[in-house]
Design a protein around this motif. Structure first.
Motif, PDB file in Angstrom:
ATOM      1  N   UNK A  32      10.563  11.396 -15.954  1.00 25.63           N
ATOM      2  CA  UNK A  32      10.963  12.039 -14.707  1.00 25.63           C
ATOM      3  C   UNK A  32      12.402  12.522 -14.816  1.00 25.63           C
ATOM      4  N   UNK A  33      12.692  13.588 -14.085  1.00 22.54           N
ATOM      5  CA  UNK A  33      14.032  14.193 -14.104  1.00 22.54           C
ATOM      6  C   UNK A  33      14.964  13.453 -13.160  1.00 22.54           C
ATOM      7  N   UNK A  34      14.442  13.136 -11.984  1.00 23.01           N
ATOM      8  CA  UNK A  34      15.251  12.472 -10.963  1.00 23.01           C
ATOM      9  C   UNK A  34      14.327  11.705 -10.023  1.00 23.01           C
ATOM     10  N   UNK A  35      14.819  10.587  -9.537  1.00 29.96           N
ATOM     11  CA  UNK A  35      14.076   9.823  -8.548  1.00 29.96           C
ATOM     12  C   UNK A  35      15.011   9.501  -7.387  1.00 29.96           C
ATOM     13  N   UNK A  36      14.480   9.600  -6.163  1.00 29.23           N
ATOM     14  CA  UNK A  36      15.213   9.201  -4.970  1.00 29.23           C
ATOM     15  C   UNK A  36      14.480   8.027  -4.345  1.00 29.23           C
ATOM     16  N   UNK A  37      15.245   7.014  -3.937  1.00 29.83           N
ATOM     17  CA  UNK A  37      14.657   5.835  -3.318  1.00 29.83           C
ATOM     18  C   UNK A  37      15.237   5.670  -1.931  1.00 29.83           C
ATOM     19  N   UNK A  38      14.341   5.592  -0.927  1.00 24.29           N
ATOM     20  CA  UNK A  38      14.760   5.543   0.469  1.00 24.29           C
ATOM     21  C   UNK A  38      14.652   4.148   1.051  1.00 24.29           C
ATOM     22  N   UNK A  39      15.743   3.674   1.645  1.00 26.06           N
ATOM     23  CA  UNK A  39      15.806   2.335   2.218  1.00 26.06           C
ATOM     24  C   UNK A  39      16.060   2.401   3.715  1.00 26.06           C
ATOM     25  N   UNK A  67       0.860  -1.170   0.000  1.00 30.81           N
ATOM     26  CA  UNK A  67       0.000   0.000   0.000  1.00 30.81           C
ATOM     27  C   UNK A  67       0.903   1.229   0.000  1.00 30.81           C
ATOM     28  N   UNK A  68       0.368   2.353  -0.471  1.00 31.06           N
ATOM     29  CA  UNK A  68       1.192   3.558  -0.479  1.00 31.06           C
ATOM     30  C   UNK A  68       0.334   4.796  -0.275  1.00 31.06           C
ATOM     31  N   UNK A  69       0.995   5.840   0.200  1.00 30.99           N
ATOM     32  CA  UNK A  69       0.423   7.181   0.232  1.00 30.99           C
ATOM     33  C   UNK A  69       1.189   8.023  -0.773  1.00 30.99           C
ATOM     34  N   UNK A  70       0.473   8.615  -1.701  1.00 33.23           N
ATOM     35  CA  UNK A  70       1.082   9.440  -2.750  1.00 33.23           C
ATOM     36  C   UNK A  70       0.806  10.909  -2.453  1.00 33.23           C
ATOM     37  N   UNK A  71       1.869  11.705  -2.427  1.00 33.41           N
ATOM     38  CA  UNK A  71       1.730  13.143  -2.208  1.00 33.41           C
ATOM     39  C   UNK A  71       2.360  13.885  -3.374  1.00 33.41           C
ATOM     40  N   UNK A  72       1.582  14.765  -3.998  1.00 31.82           N
ATOM     41  CA  UNK A  72       2.074  15.561  -5.121  1.00 31.82           C
ATOM     42  C   UNK A  72       2.191  17.008  -4.672  1.00 31.82           C
ATOM     43  N   UNK A  73       3.376  17.573  -4.818  1.00 26.77           N
ATOM     44  CA  UNK A  73       3.621  18.966  -4.450  1.00 26.77           C
ATOM     45  C   UNK A  73       3.961  19.738  -5.714  1.00 26.77           C
ATOM     46  N   UNK A  74       3.201  20.796  -5.980  1.00 27.48           N
ATOM     47  CA  UNK A  74       3.413  21.632  -7.159  1.00 27.48           C
ATOM     48  C   UNK A  74       3.809  23.029  -6.717  1.00 27.48           C
ATOM     49  N   UNK A  75       4.941  23.522  -7.221  1.00 22.64           N
ATOM     50  CA  UNK A  75       5.372  24.879  -6.930  1.00 22.64           C
ATOM     51  C   UNK A  75       4.809  25.818  -7.987  1.00 22.64           C
ATOM     52  N   UNK A 130       3.933  30.080  -9.179  1.00 21.64           N
ATOM     53  CA  UNK A 130       4.084  31.523  -9.006  1.00 21.64           C
ATOM     54  C   UNK A 130       5.456  31.956  -8.545  1.00 21.64           C
ATOM     55  N   UNK A 131       5.649  33.287  -8.563  1.00 19.56           N
ATOM     56  CA  UNK A 131       6.955  33.859  -8.213  1.00 19.56           C
ATOM     57  C   UNK A 131       7.245  33.706  -6.728  1.00 19.56           C
ATOM     58  N   UNK A 132       6.201  33.561  -5.911  1.00 20.22           N
ATOM     59  CA  UNK A 132       6.414  33.388  -4.479  1.00 20.22           C
ATOM     60  C   UNK A 132       6.787  31.949  -4.133  1.00 20.22           C
ATOM     61  N   UNK A 133       6.733  31.084  -5.131  1.00 16.77           N
ATOM     62  CA  UNK A 133       7.078  29.697  -4.876  1.00 16.77           C
ATOM     63  C   UNK A 133       6.051  28.994  -4.007  1.00 16.77           C
ATOM     64  N   UNK A 134       4.773  29.397  -4.135  1.00 24.12           N
ATOM     65  CA  UNK A 134       3.723  28.778  -3.332  1.00 24.12           C
ATOM     66  C   UNK A 134       3.620  27.297  -3.683  1.00 24.12           C
ATOM     67  N   UNK A 135       3.528  26.450  -2.669  1.00 23.97           N
ATOM     68  CA  UNK A 135       3.519  25.010  -2.875  1.00 23.97           C
ATOM     69  C   UNK A 135       2.162  24.434  -2.507  1.00 23.97           C
ATOM     70  N   UNK A 161       9.320  15.512 -11.623  1.00 27.15           N
ATOM     71  CA  UNK A 161       8.950  15.344 -13.028  1.00 27.15           C
ATOM     72  C   UNK A 161       9.285  16.596 -13.827  1.00 27.15           C
ATOM     73  N   UNK A 162       9.150  16.557 -15.166  1.00 30.58           N
ATOM     74  CA  UNK A 162       9.522  17.719 -15.989  1.00 30.58           C
ATOM     75  C   UNK A 162       8.675  18.955 -15.735  1.00 30.58           C
ATOM     76  N   UNK A 163       7.546  18.833 -15.031  1.00 33.73           N
ATOM     77  CA  UNK A 163       6.670  19.970 -14.745  1.00 33.73           C
ATOM     78  C   UNK A 163       6.933  20.555 -13.358  1.00 33.73           C
ATOM     79  N   UNK A 164       8.060  20.191 -12.775  1.00 38.08           N
ATOM     80  CA  UNK A 164       8.480  20.691 -11.468  1.00 38.08           C
ATOM     81  C   UNK A 164       7.569  20.214 -10.344  1.00 38.08           C
ATOM     82  N   UNK A 165       6.904  19.092 -10.555  1.00 35.33           N
ATOM     83  CA  UNK A 165       6.140  18.464  -9.490  1.00 35.33           C
ATOM     84  C   UNK A 165       7.032  17.486  -8.736  1.00 35.33           C
ATOM     85  N   UNK A 166       6.884  17.451  -7.432  1.00 32.01           N
ATOM     86  CA  UNK A 166       7.565  16.461  -6.613  1.00 32.01           C
ATOM     87  C   UNK A 166       6.511  15.468  -6.136  1.00 32.01           C
TER      88      UNK A 166
END
Length: 207
Positions: A150-157, A41-49, A51-56, A170-175
């Motif tokens: 995707x631009x980069x992926x990090x895998x945590x162990x 099972x997983x929890x997926x969280x998408x963070x999008x930056x 505007x100029x203020x960098x609102x997330x 991803x290429x749209x600056x989403x984490x």
């Protein structure tokens, strides 16, 4: 003499703690080599930056995943289902009432699914250690392919080499972050798990 033994003992303990964990890249290689199937099972969280203020803006949802090598996987989250039978990948968007089907080799490319459920070949990726954070040891995975999804992926162990989290840029600056729970490695999964039949009345697009 007592000073010598005290410092030597500290050095031995330090070396032991360093050697206890070989590194996240080695964890990744071992995980891919030893894991033939997986269910979690997983929890997926998408963070999008924005505007100029960098609102997330953050959005979270829960889902389930399973895969069986080579090339079979099932991914379900927020009314989207992706299923591969080893030959073809089906993506069912329930809100759009639309199914998209693509051949497996065209659909995977340099994707996380190819990394986890593929043949374990890491030649398409650049790997490096990415330190320790949040109690996990992280490996950075970057696709060599320029048009990768995707631009980069990090895998945590964990310290025991168990996959606990993934983070994608991803290429749209989403984490996009995935935190895994109830992970079962190498379970016996039914063949029906990786078979998809488009529901009646939905549009089916073949690519």
């Amino acid at each position: 003499m007592r000073y010598f033994w005290r410092n030597t003992g500290c050095l031995i303990l330090l070396l032991a703690s360093v050697s206890a964990h070989a590194g996240a890249v080695e964890d990744l290689r071992r995980f891919l080599q030893e894991t033939r199937s997986l269910e979690a099972e997983f929890t997926q969280t998408i963070v999008q930056t924005e505007g100029v203020q960098g609102r997330r803006n953050a959005h979270s949802t829960n889902g389930t995943m399973a895969y069986q090598k080579p090339g079979r996987f099932r991914w379900s989250a927020e009314r989207v289902l992706i299923v591969s039978d080893g030959q073809k990948v089906w993506m069912f968007d329930q809100d759009l009432e639309q199914v998209t089907a693509r051949k497996l080799d065209r659909a995977l490319g340099a994707t996380p699914a190819a990394l986890l459920a593929g043949d374990g070949n890491l030649e398409a990726f650049l790997l490096r250690e990415d330190g320790e954070a949040d109690g996990l040891f992280w490996a950075s995975v970057e696709p060599k392919e320029k048009d990768a999804p995707f631009v980069r992926m990090r895998m945590g162990f964990t310290s025991g080499g168990e996959l606990q989290a993934m983070e994608l840029l991803d290429p749209f600056n989403q984490i996009i972050t995935y935190t895994f729970a109830k992970v079962r490695r190498n379970p016996k999964l039914p063949a029906s798990h990786f078979i998809f039949t488009p529901p009646a009345g939905v549009d089916v697009l073949e690519e």
